[in-house]
Scaffold this active site. Structure first.
Site, PDB file in Angstrom:
ATOM      1  N   ASP A   1       0.824  -1.212   0.000  1.00  0.00           N
ATOM      2  CA  ASP A   1       0.000   0.000   0.000  1.00  0.00           C
ATOM      3  C   ASP A   1       0.857   1.260   0.000  1.00  0.00           C
ATOM      4  OD1 ASP A   1       0.494   0.842   2.887  1.00  0.00           O
ATOM      5  OD2 ASP A   1      -0.380  -1.126   3.197  1.00  0.00           O
TER       6      ASP A   1
ATOM      7  N   ASP B   1       8.610 -12.587  -3.678  1.00  0.00           N
ATOM      8  CA  ASP B   1       8.499 -13.234  -2.377  1.00  0.00           C
ATOM      9  C   ASP B   1       9.502 -12.613  -1.409  1.00  0.00           C
ATOM     10  OD1 ASP B   1       8.587 -14.941  -0.173  1.00  0.00           O
ATOM     11  OD2 ASP B   1       8.228 -16.730  -1.374  1.00  0.00           O
ATOM     12  N   GLY B   2       9.011 -11.913  -0.413  1.00  0.00           N
ATOM     13  CA  GLY B   2       9.891 -11.273   0.560  1.00  0.00           C
ATOM     14  C   GLY B   2      10.716 -12.261   1.347  1.00  0.00           C
TER      15      GLY B   2
ATOM     16  N   ASP C   1       6.223  -5.443   7.021  1.00  0.00           N
ATOM     17  CA  ASP C   1       4.847  -4.937   7.015  1.00  0.00           C
ATOM     18  C   ASP C   1       3.969  -6.014   6.382  1.00  0.00           C
ATOM     19  OD1 ASP C   1       2.493  -3.562   6.846  1.00  0.00           O
ATOM     20  OD2 ASP C   1       3.192  -2.072   5.396  1.00  0.00           O
TER      21      ASP C   1
ATOM     22  N   THR D   1       0.762  -9.094   6.442  1.00  0.00           N
ATOM     23  CA  THR D   1      -0.579  -9.363   6.936  1.00  0.00           C
ATOM     24  C   THR D   1      -0.459 -10.219   8.189  1.00  0.00           C
ATOM     25  OG1 THR D   1      -0.791 -11.379   5.626  1.00  0.00           O
ATOM     26  CG2 THR D   1      -1.500  -9.328   4.583  1.00  0.00           C
TER      27      THR D   1
ATOM     28  N   PRO E   1      -0.134 -16.142   2.420  1.00  0.00           N
ATOM     29  CA  PRO E   1       1.236 -15.910   1.972  1.00  0.00           C
ATOM     30  C   PRO E   1       2.153 -15.361   3.055  1.00  0.00           C
ATOM     31  CG  PRO E   1      -0.247 -14.253   1.062  1.00  0.00           C
ATOM     32  CD  PRO E   1      -1.117 -15.301   1.704  1.00  0.00           C
TER      33      PRO E   1
END
Length: 275
Positions: free
Chosen positions: A86, A137-138, A155, A157, A162
């Site tokens: 975001d 993919d972090g 940051d 979810t 994921p």
């Protein structure tokens, strides 16, 4: 009566808000994404029917993720944000003049795309010249990095879908490897009312890797219970020893120099999770 949305935060508790209209709804490759206009909170991003951010209260989360660690580190030049599509954390990070490059890695490009469209006040700095945005993919980005970053901000979810791997000891060990010798990180760590066991486990795992481990809180009304936790792990710098009188003034709505240390003063039932 209009349209009402309820986020079911536990099996027996939820938070309800009035929806004016749906702006976009899509099942992406990774999660269900909804952008809605609410009566109380402005435009809102939902992922898998969980509130991620709103125009009205987003500043709390984004300021507290960014400014605590970036004011703790004396020279935060190279920053990594895992998740955060975001753009809110990026916006706050860029308020620090020392930052030379901020890399954002989010697994879902649709979050970035629709945040730019429907949340411009949050996502407006994603195209800044100091920002590199990667859709990927972090977890893997961290695994492949070594001695690269001054500060890493997670940051994510909540630990479902994921983001599950972003709450594991292996991930925190990878963060340590990806950080420079004096680096530090912050990760959102959910809430102490409904996820006490998760917070206790995160604290235990991070303490086994980082010599300085701290927990701090903020009030975010649209997140489960309203009390939200953040875990800080540092190789060298303690946020409680930072000289806040030397912090430059930046524009904020929640974070203050006084709050920098005050946020670490925990209610006993929360402090007990750090033992």
């Amino acid at each position: 009566m209009g349209i009402w949305f309820t986020e079911k935060q536990t099996e027996h508790f939820g938070i309800t808000m009035k929806i004016n209209r749906s702006l976009h709804s899509e099942q992406t490759d990774f999660q269900k994404l909804d952008m809605v206009e609410t009566q109380e909170w402005g435009n809102m991003l939902l992922l898998d029917d969980m509130v991620m951010t709103t125009e009205k209260d987003e500043f709390v989360y984004h300021e507290m993720v960014a400014h605590i660690p970036l004011f703790t580190h004396p020279n935060p030049e190279k920053i990594l944000i895992v998740g955060g599509g975001d753009g809110g954390v990026i916006r706050e990070v860029l308020k620090h003049s020392e930052v030379k490059k901020a890399t954002l890695v989010d697994i879902d490009g649709k979050v970035i795309e629709y945040s730019k469209k429907y949340l411009p006040s949050i996502a407006g700095k994603l195209d800044d010249r100091r920002v590199e945005v990667k859709v990927g993919d972090g977890f893997m980005h961290i695994a492949e990095a070594e001695n690269q970053y001054d500060v890493i901000l997670v940051d994510s979810t909540e630990p479902v879908g994921p983001a599950v791997n972003l709450f594991t000891k292996g991930f925190y060990a990878g963060i340590s490897k990806a950080l420079k010798e004096d680096g530090l990180f912050v990760a959102q760590s959910d809430n102490p009312w409904f996820k006490a066991e998760l917070i206790a486990q995160v604290q235990k795992d991070v303490k086994e890797i980082f010599p300085i481990t701290r927990l701090y809180t903020a009030n975010i009304p649209t997140y489960p219970s309203g009390m939200w936790c953040f875990t800080l792990g540092s190789k060298k710098y303690d946020p409680l020893e930072a000289d806040s009188s030397r912090f430059p003034d930046i524009e904020t709505n929640y974070y203050t120099k006084e709050l920098h240390k005050a946020a670490f003063v925990l209610p006993k039932f929360v402090a007990d999770l750090t033992k």
